[in-house]
Design an enzyme around this catalytic site. Structure first.
Site, PDB file in Angstrom:
ATOM      1  N   LYS A  14       4.237  -5.289  31.752  1.00  0.00           N
ATOM      2  CA  LYS A  14       3.327  -6.416  32.016  1.00  0.00           C
ATOM      3  C   LYS A  14       2.695  -6.288  33.399  1.00  0.00           C
ATOM      4  CE  LYS A  14       6.687  -9.429  31.757  1.00  0.00           C
ATOM      5  NZ  LYS A  14       7.820  -8.507  31.564  1.00  0.00           N
ATOM      6  N   ARG A  89       8.355 -18.654  31.006  1.00  0.00           N
ATOM      7  CA  ARG A  89       9.508 -17.882  30.561  1.00  0.00           C
ATOM      8  C   ARG A  89      10.557 -18.770  29.921  1.00  0.00           C
ATOM      9  NH1 ARG A  89       9.279 -13.191  34.499  1.00  0.00           N
ATOM     10  NH2 ARG A  89      11.240 -12.109  34.300  1.00  0.00           N
ATOM     11  N   ARG A 128      12.224   3.006  37.362  1.00  0.00           N
ATOM     12  CA  ARG A 128      11.195   2.349  38.183  1.00  0.00           C
ATOM     13  C   ARG A 128      11.510   2.514  39.673  1.00  0.00           C
ATOM     14  NH1 ARG A 128       9.401  -3.648  36.993  1.00  0.00           N
ATOM     15  NH2 ARG A 128      11.632  -4.047  37.179  1.00  0.00           N
ATOM     16  N   ARG A 160      14.591  -1.495  42.763  1.00  0.00           N
ATOM     17  CA  ARG A 160      14.731  -2.945  42.860  1.00  0.00           C
ATOM     18  C   ARG A 160      16.181  -3.336  42.585  1.00  0.00           C
ATOM     19  NH1 ARG A 160      10.164  -6.109  39.413  1.00  0.00           N
ATOM     20  NH2 ARG A 160      11.963  -7.196  38.573  1.00  0.00           N
ATOM     21  N   ARG A 171      19.316  -9.310  32.305  1.00  0.00           N
ATOM     22  CA  ARG A 171      17.911  -9.732  32.146  1.00  0.00           C
ATOM     23  C   ARG A 171      17.479  -9.637  30.685  1.00  0.00           C
ATOM     24  NH1 ARG A 171      15.295  -5.752  36.073  1.00  0.00           N
ATOM     25  NH2 ARG A 171      13.290  -6.585  35.436  1.00  0.00           N
TER      26      ARG A 171
END
Ligand code: AP5
Length: 221
Positions: A14, A89, A128, A160, A171
């Site tokens: 996203k 969300r 990532r 991260r 998550r």
């Protein structure tokens, strides 16, 4: 389409697509994850409250996030449109967004749902890397920087905190339990568009551009 939500699980791409689209369509990219991380880095009262939830991979409480987004949508650059990335969300967030838009006498033009297989999500989040300075996102295999470990701006690339395996698992569970129901919610309102987000970034970007340019019909309820 000028008032758009990007919806989908963590790691679906996203943020990557929203950053690109915002440049191409000249729309503000409003990413709640980025806004929250800025608050954490600056040590604001909101950031101090949000940090523990984010590190654990849980949603920051609705009242905090709703207030933050309402304030951001009130900026002048959002009057003509916006790309909301990672918001809403939860059902209370979706209801709050409806109220805010109704008060401003506008409505959502579309919700783009980024669908990706779970094993791809884990692979994307595991690789990532984020620039400490300019916050650009890379992937060690799929979207590598020109020099390994260094952002194209020269900044350090880091992992991260919530991309570590335990937080990723949490998550994904939180997405399934608290966010996934919004797909049916928006499909029933005939504003949902499905994006096959499992392909290469350019292929996904082409689908997104066609939808935003109004060349694709809405998904059927
Ligand atoms: P947030 O930052 O929003 O994280 P997220 O939703 O979990 O989304 P991600 O940023 O992980 O994934 P993405 O879909 O943007 O993928 P990306 O483009 O980076 O939220 C973080 C935390 O903040 C939450 O856990 C929560 O605590 C809090 N929070 C945020 N919003 C909230 C809200 N509304 N309410 C409550 N709490 C909230 O891509 C991922 C990787 O894949 C990258 O490495 C990228 O390079 C790569 N990639 C992207 N596209 C492709 C592709 N097509 N092919 C191959 N690789 C790709």
């Amino acid at each position: 389409m000028r008032r758009v939500v990007f919806l989908g699980p963590p790691g679906a791409g996203k943020g990557t697509q929203a950053a690109r689209c915002a440049r191409e369509q000249n729309l503000p990219h409003i990413a709640t994850g980025d806004l929250l991380r800025q608050n954490v880095e600056s040590g604001t009262p909101l950031g101090c409250k949000a940090k523990a939830f984010m590190d654990r991979g849980e949603l920051v409480p609705d009242d905090l996030v709703i207030g933050m987004v309402d304030a951001r949508l009130g900026h002048r650059d959002g009057v003509e449109g916006f790309l909301l990335d990672g918001y809403p969300r939860s059902v209370p967030q979706a209801e709050a967004l409806d109220r805010t838009l109704r008060d401003r006498r506008v409505s959502l033009d579309g919700v783009l749902y980024f669908g990706v297989a779970p094993e791809t999500l884990v692979e994307r989040l595991g690789g990532r890397r984020t620039c400490r300075a300019c916050k650009a996102n890379y992937h060690v295999r799929f979207l590598p920087p020109k020099v390994p470990g260094v952002c194209d701006c020269g900044g350090d690339l880091v992992v991260r905190e919530d991309d570590r395996p335990e937080a990723v698992r949490r998550r994904l569970d939180v997405y399934r339990d608290q966010t996934a129901s919004l797909v049916a919610h928006y499909r029933a309102r005939s504003v949902l568009h499905d994006v096959d987000a499992g392909g290469a970034p350019d292929a996904v970007a082409a689908q997104v551009a066609r939808i935003l340019d109004g060349q694709v019909r809405k998904a059927r309820p």
